[in-house]
Design a protein around this motif. Structure first.
Motif, short mmCIF file in Angstrom:
data_model
loop_
_atom_site.label_atom_id
_atom_site.label_comp_id
_atom_site.label_asym_id
_atom_site.label_seq_id
_atom_site.Cartn_x
_atom_site.Cartn_y
_atom_site.Cartn_z
N LYS A 51 0.92 -1.15 0.02
CA LYS A 51 0.07 0.04 -0.09
C LYS A 51 0.73 1.22 0.04
O LYS A 51 0.59 2.18 -0.75
N VAL A 52 1.93 1.25 0.80
CA VAL A 52 2.89 2.34 0.90
C VAL A 52 3.56 2.72 -0.53
O VAL A 52 3.42 3.72 -1.17
N ILE A 53 4.02 1.58 -1.06
CA ILE A 53 4.72 1.72 -2.04
C ILE A 53 3.59 2.12 -3.41
O ILE A 53 4.05 2.94 -4.24
N ALA A 54 2.51 1.69 -3.42
CA ALA A 54 1.32 2.07 -4.52
C ALA A 54 1.28 3.61 -4.34
O ALA A 54 1.23 4.38 -5.33
N LYS A 55 1.07 4.13 -3.01
CA LYS A 55 0.91 5.60 -3.01
C LYS A 55 2.22 6.13 -3.15
O LYS A 55 1.79 7.62 -3.87
N LEU A 56 3.17 5.64 -2.84
CA LEU A 56 4.34 6.57 -3.26
C LEU A 56 4.74 6.33 -4.68
O LEU A 56 5.17 7.59 -5.54
N ALA A 57 4.14 5.42 -5.50
CA ALA A 57 4.54 5.25 -6.93
C ALA A 57 3.70 6.49 -7.66
O ALA A 57 4.04 6.95 -8.54
#
Length: 264
Positions: A161-167
């Motif tokens: 979830k964190v990496i998806a938002k960061l992307a």
């Protein structure tokens, strides 16, 4: 020339009394002697004037030579100063360009921080996600505890979830920029035999974590693979000392660095 004139004059002066004492000697032509004397004196003056003129010419030549040497020295100094001015102007232009680049980088850092503060409030507030400028590059540090379980390289559910938002924030950065995803560990060797079976050293663990983040960015978040780089740095790029647990925790991280576009 001067010596010969003086001899002639002396001869004339000695001749006068000798002729005067000799009664049998014819009368001396005084007019002619005076004329000869006047001519000799005139010639003497001309000779002296010629010598003076020559001496004056020699002096002028020496002065001219000295002036030319001085002029050449001044011209050399002027050329050196002109070169120095050009160099300083070039340095000034470079500094101005660097200042503009730094200002743009700071603006990018602030803009990204603002975006992440809205989408990943908890992680930014706790310091688990940090945005900074390092070695001239925009860098995002994400704590390993946000992304992985201890001793694991697979992204956790929260990590995805964190990496998806960061992307989503990464996609807003300049097009064609390259994202280098670096895996980092602390300096503690892997002790668990179970973990060692998969990752014998911190090299394997850091590289595997970076690779899994890159795969998620490409396969799940739609960032083109040509814009991604995975790299494992093990313990050798720390951002804090490894003498305390709190400092070691800062070193266990995934670092995403924004690199310039690759040359074609």
């Amino acid at each position: 020339m001067l010596r010969s004139v003086r001899v002639s004059l002396l001869g004339c002066a000695l001749a006068l009394p000798l002729f005067a004492c000799d009664e049998d000697t014819p009368e001396v032509d005084l007019v002619k002697l005076r004329a000869d004397l006047d001519a000799a004196q005139a010639e003497l003056k001309e000779t002296q004037a010629a010598h003076a003129a020559k001496a004056s010419d020699d002096g002028c030549a020496k002065q001219l030579e000295a002036a030319q040497a001085s002029l050449a020295e001044v011209e050399a100094k002027v050329e050196a100063q002109a070169a120095q001015i050009a160099e300083l102007e070039g340095a000034k232009g470079n500094l101005e360009g660097q200042l503009v680049a730094k200002e743009a980088a700071l603006e990018a850092v602030k803009a990204l921080q603002d975006q992440l503060s809205k989408s990943l409030v908890e992680e930014v507030e706790t310091g688990d996600i940090r945005v900074s400028q390092r070695h001239g590059y925009l860098v995002i540090d994400v704590s390993d505890k946000v992304l992985f379980a201890v001793g694991e390289a697979e992204l956790s559910e929260r990590g995805q979830k964190v990496i998806a938002k960061l992307a989503e924030s990464l996609k807003s950065l300049p097009d064609k920029s390259v994202f280098q995803v670096g895996g980092h560990t602390d300096n503690q060797p892997i002790k668990s035999e179970e973990v060692k079976a998969k990752f014998p050293t911190n090299w394997e663990l850091s590289a595997a974590r970076a690779t899994n983040v890159v795969r998620f960015l490409e396969e799940s978040s739609g960032i083109p693979g040509e814009r991604l780089v995975a790299a494992g740095f093990s313990q050798f790029r720390p951002v804090a000392a490894n003498n305390k647990e709190k400092s070691r925790a800062k070193n266990r991280r995934i670092e995403i660095a924004l690199l310039p576009p690759r040359p074609k």
